[in-house]
Write a protein that holds these residues in place. Structure first.
Motif, PDB file in Angstrom:
ATOM      1  N   LEU A  53       0.831  -1.207   0.000  1.00  0.00           N
ATOM      2  CA  LEU A  53       0.000   0.000   0.000  1.00  0.00           C
ATOM      3  C   LEU A  53       0.864   1.254   0.000  1.00  0.00           C
ATOM      4  CD1 LEU A  53      -2.797  -1.051   2.528  1.00  0.00           C
ATOM      5  CD2 LEU A  53      -3.018  -0.777   0.060  1.00  0.00           C
ATOM      6  N   TRP A  54       1.941   1.240   0.795  1.00  0.00           N
ATOM      7  CA  TRP A  54       2.841   2.384   0.837  1.00  0.00           C
ATOM      8  C   TRP A  54       3.480   2.618  -0.530  1.00  0.00           C
ATOM      9  CZ3 TRP A  54       7.967   3.448   0.015  1.00  0.00           C
ATOM     10  CH2 TRP A  54       8.429   4.664   0.504  1.00  0.00           C
ATOM     11  N   LEU A  55       3.921   1.546  -1.166  1.00  0.00           N
ATOM     12  CA  LEU A  55       4.534   1.661  -2.488  1.00  0.00           C
ATOM     13  C   LEU A  55       3.543   2.212  -3.510  1.00  0.00           C
ATOM     14  CD1 LEU A  55       6.681  -1.593  -2.671  1.00  0.00           C
ATOM     15  CD2 LEU A  55       7.516   0.759  -2.613  1.00  0.00           C
ATOM     16  N   GLU A  56       2.309   1.689  -3.486  1.00  0.00           N
ATOM     17  CA  GLU A  56       1.304   2.189  -4.425  1.00  0.00           C
ATOM     18  C   GLU A  56       1.058   3.676  -4.209  1.00  0.00           C
ATOM     19  OE1 GLU A  56      -2.205  -0.183  -3.939  1.00  0.00           O
ATOM     20  OE2 GLU A  56      -1.217  -2.013  -4.665  1.00  0.00           O
ATOM     21  N   LYS A  57       1.015   4.075  -2.942  1.00  0.00           N
ATOM     22  CA  LYS A  57       0.756   5.475  -2.609  1.00  0.00           C
ATOM     23  C   LYS A  57       1.916   6.372  -3.017  1.00  0.00           C
ATOM     24  CE  LYS A  57       0.061   8.317   1.512  1.00  0.00           C
ATOM     25  NZ  LYS A  57       0.023   8.293   2.971  1.00  0.00           N
ATOM     26  N   ASN A  58       3.138   5.894  -2.863  1.00  0.00           N
ATOM     27  CA  ASN A  58       4.298   6.755  -3.065  1.00  0.00           C
ATOM     28  C   ASN A  58       4.943   6.639  -4.441  1.00  0.00           C
ATOM     29  OD1 ASN A  58       4.676   8.198  -0.471  1.00  0.00           O
ATOM     30  ND2 ASN A  58       4.610   6.116   0.297  1.00  0.00           N
ATOM     31  N   GLU A  59       4.606   5.655  -5.231  1.00  0.00           N
ATOM     32  CA  GLU A  59       5.178   5.554  -6.567  1.00  0.00           C
ATOM     33  C   GLU A  59       4.776   6.745  -7.431  1.00  0.00           C
ATOM     34  OE1 GLU A  59       4.132   1.666  -8.015  1.00  0.00           O
ATOM     35  OE2 GLU A  59       5.992   0.800  -7.250  1.00  0.00           O
ATOM     36  N   ALA A  60       3.568   7.228  -7.218  1.00  0.00           N
ATOM     37  CA  ALA A  60       3.126   8.399  -7.976  1.00  0.00           C
ATOM     38  C   ALA A  60       3.965   9.620  -7.600  1.00  0.00           C
ATOM     39  CB  ALA A  60       1.652   8.670  -7.711  1.00  0.00           C
TER      40      ALA A  60
END
Length: 111
Positions: A53-60
């Protein structure tokens, strides 16, 4: 004789009871270890989900600050949360720029 046979059977029964207790203790220890392992697996699953979830949130955010995808634009990457944070960042940047200038002038004088 019958007494010897009976004594041998009693010894065998005693050994079997001891081994039964040893096996019961081993089974209990294995169950305890299994519960611990299952708990660790569940915790790792939760941590993995949080990381995803953190990766999905921060990849943008990474895409937003890289622009062309090669280098990070620090001006876009570091955004102050409030005016005081902005002032601290500006003061730090000025201080570092002054220090760099002094070091460059010192090198120039030594050369």
């Amino acid at each position: 004789t019958a007494a010897d046979a009976m004594e041998e059977l009693l010894d065998t029964q005693k050994q079997l009871l001891e081994r039964k207790q040893q096996l019961s203790a081993a089974v209990g220890a294995l169950k305890h270890e299994r519960e611990g392992t299952e708990g660790a697996v569940a915790e790792m699953g939760t941590k993995t989900q949080q990381l995803r979830l953190w990766l999905e949130k921060n990849e943008a955010k990474v895409e937003a600050v890289t622009g062309d995808g090669k280098e990070i634009d620090t001006a876009r990457a570091i955004v102050p949360a409030d005016p005081l944070s902005e002032q601290v960042l500006n003061c730090q940047a000025e201080d570092l720029a002054i220090e760099d200038t002094i070091l460059a002038l010192d090198k120039a004088l030594q050369a």
